[in-house]
Design an enzyme around this catalytic site. Structure first.
Site, short mmCIF file in Angstrom:
data_model
loop_
_atom_site.label_atom_id
_atom_site.label_comp_id
_atom_site.label_asym_id
_atom_site.label_seq_id
_atom_site.Cartn_x
_atom_site.Cartn_y
_atom_site.Cartn_z
N ASP A 55 0.84 -1.21 0.00
CA ASP A 55 0.00 0.00 0.00
C ASP A 55 0.88 1.25 0.00
O ASP A 55 0.37 2.37 -0.05
CB ASP A 55 -1.02 -0.01 1.15
N SER A 56 2.21 1.06 -0.01
CA SER A 56 3.12 2.18 -0.26
C SER A 56 2.89 2.75 -1.66
O SER A 56 3.39 3.83 -1.98
CB SER A 56 4.58 1.74 -0.10
N GLU A 83 9.00 -4.25 10.72
CA GLU A 83 9.44 -2.96 10.18
C GLU A 83 9.95 -2.05 11.29
O GLU A 83 9.28 -1.81 12.29
CB GLU A 83 8.26 -2.28 9.44
N ASP A 99 -1.01 -6.06 -0.14
CA ASP A 99 -1.46 -5.45 1.12
C ASP A 99 -2.97 -5.27 1.10
O ASP A 99 -3.53 -4.74 0.12
CB ASP A 99 -0.84 -4.04 1.25
N GLU A 131 -1.54 -5.60 8.45
CA GLU A 131 -0.79 -4.99 9.54
C GLU A 131 -1.51 -5.23 10.87
O GLU A 131 -2.74 -5.18 10.94
CB GLU A 131 -0.67 -3.48 9.30
O1 KIV Z 1 3.57 -1.10 1.67
C1 KIV Z 1 4.75 -1.49 1.70
O2 KIV Z 1 5.56 -1.21 0.81
C2 KIV Z 1 5.18 -2.28 2.83
C3 KIV Z 1 6.64 -2.60 2.95
C4 KIV Z 1 7.40 -1.40 3.31
C5 KIV Z 1 6.89 -3.72 3.89
O3 KIV Z 1 4.38 -2.65 3.65
#
Ligand code: KIV
Length: 274
Positions: free
Chosen positions: A54-55, A192, A93, A125
């Site tokens: 979700d980044s 993390e 995610d 998460e």
């Molecule tokens: O969303 C993401 O990129 C992540 C990684 C940083 C583990 O959760």
């Protein structure tokens, strides 16, 4: 053939493969991917796990946090990545708000990620608070990767992106949550931005692999946001990011060359014309 290369030769990485890699002491390499063209390159390069993180909310859409991205947007990114991949395990995610409400909604979102997006697994998460949802999803046959420590979907609760679990109370909670996630059936856990010693201890205690980001060398594998490690992002410089390229500079130079050629009428030339 070495153990390392025997995994490099695996035609398709599965959740079983990452467990076997952890058991054999072979580090698991994970990177994020959000689009077809990049995912094709990363898969061909041999990345074991591609995380449709979700980044994407930050690096693809320019939001300040990961909170705004929607399930439909995550499905779109995942479909693009899945179309590109021959070997990598694709993990998506579940975005903020799509699984915390109740276990039925969580299951419904996870099913959409598998059925509509074609993902191979989902990531969620949180610890004790999401364990029931994780159990229900795993029971339905969907592999789940957990995520503890700095969980960016909780940024407004934390108020800061600082290292987590530096005090004993939070470290104990993380230890407990990691055990709960393993018991709930997670096939691996992202750790993390937590102290390296704590990540090493949790990795040692668990039977499933840990994937670290800012969590030291003793995790079973590592993950970075691809845009950070390639130097496409330039204004995000936490200590845990190692830049393997400086693509923002490369692109700026290439575009400057193009602008120059267009403006001086050196592009296109005869060989580039019909
Ligand atoms: O969303 C993401 O990129 C992540 C990684 C940083 C583990 O959760």
């Amino acid at each position: 053939m070495s153990t390392q290369s025997s995994f490099a030769d695996v035609p398709r990485v599965t959740t079983q493969t990452v467990q076997e890699m952890r058991d054999a002491g072979v580090p698991i390499a994970m990177l994020t991917a959000y689009d077809y063209t990049s995912a094709r390159i990363l898969d061909s390069a041999g990345v074991d796990v591609l995380l449709v993180g979700d980044s994407a909310s930050n690096v693809m859409a320019g939001h300040e946090t990961t909170l705004p991205i929607t399930v439909d947007q995550m499905i779109y990114h995942t479909q693009s990545v899945v179309r590109a991949v021959d070997r990598s395990l694709v993990v998506t995610d579940l975005p903020f708000g799509s699984y915390q409400g109740n276990t039925k909604e969580a299951l419904y979102t996870a099913i959409r990620m598998m059925k509509e997006a074609g993902s191979h697994a989902v990531k969620m998460e949180g610890g004790a608070g999401v364990v029931q949802a994780i159990k229900r999803i795993v029971d339905s046959g969907i592999p789940v990767m957990g995520h503890l420590g700095l969980t960016p979907q909780s940024i407004h609760k934390f108020g800061t992106y600082k290292v987590r679990a530096t005090d004993e109370e939070e470290a104990n909670r993380l230890r407990e949550d990691a055990a709960l996630l393993q018991e709930a059936g997670c096939f691996s856990i992202v750790l993390e931005k937590v102290p390296a010693a704590l990540a090493a201890e949790v990795t040692e205690d668990l039977e499933i692999p840990t994937i670290g980001i800012g969590a030291g060398i003793h995790c079973s594998g590592q993950v970075l946001v691809t845009h950070d490690m390639l130097g496409l992002t330039t204004d995000f410089n936490p200590r845990f990011v190692r830049r393997y390229a400086h693509l923002a500079e490369t692109i700026t130079d290439a575009v400057a060359g193009y602008l120059n050629d267009v403006r001086s009428q050196r592009f296109p030339d005869e060989s580039e014309s019909y």
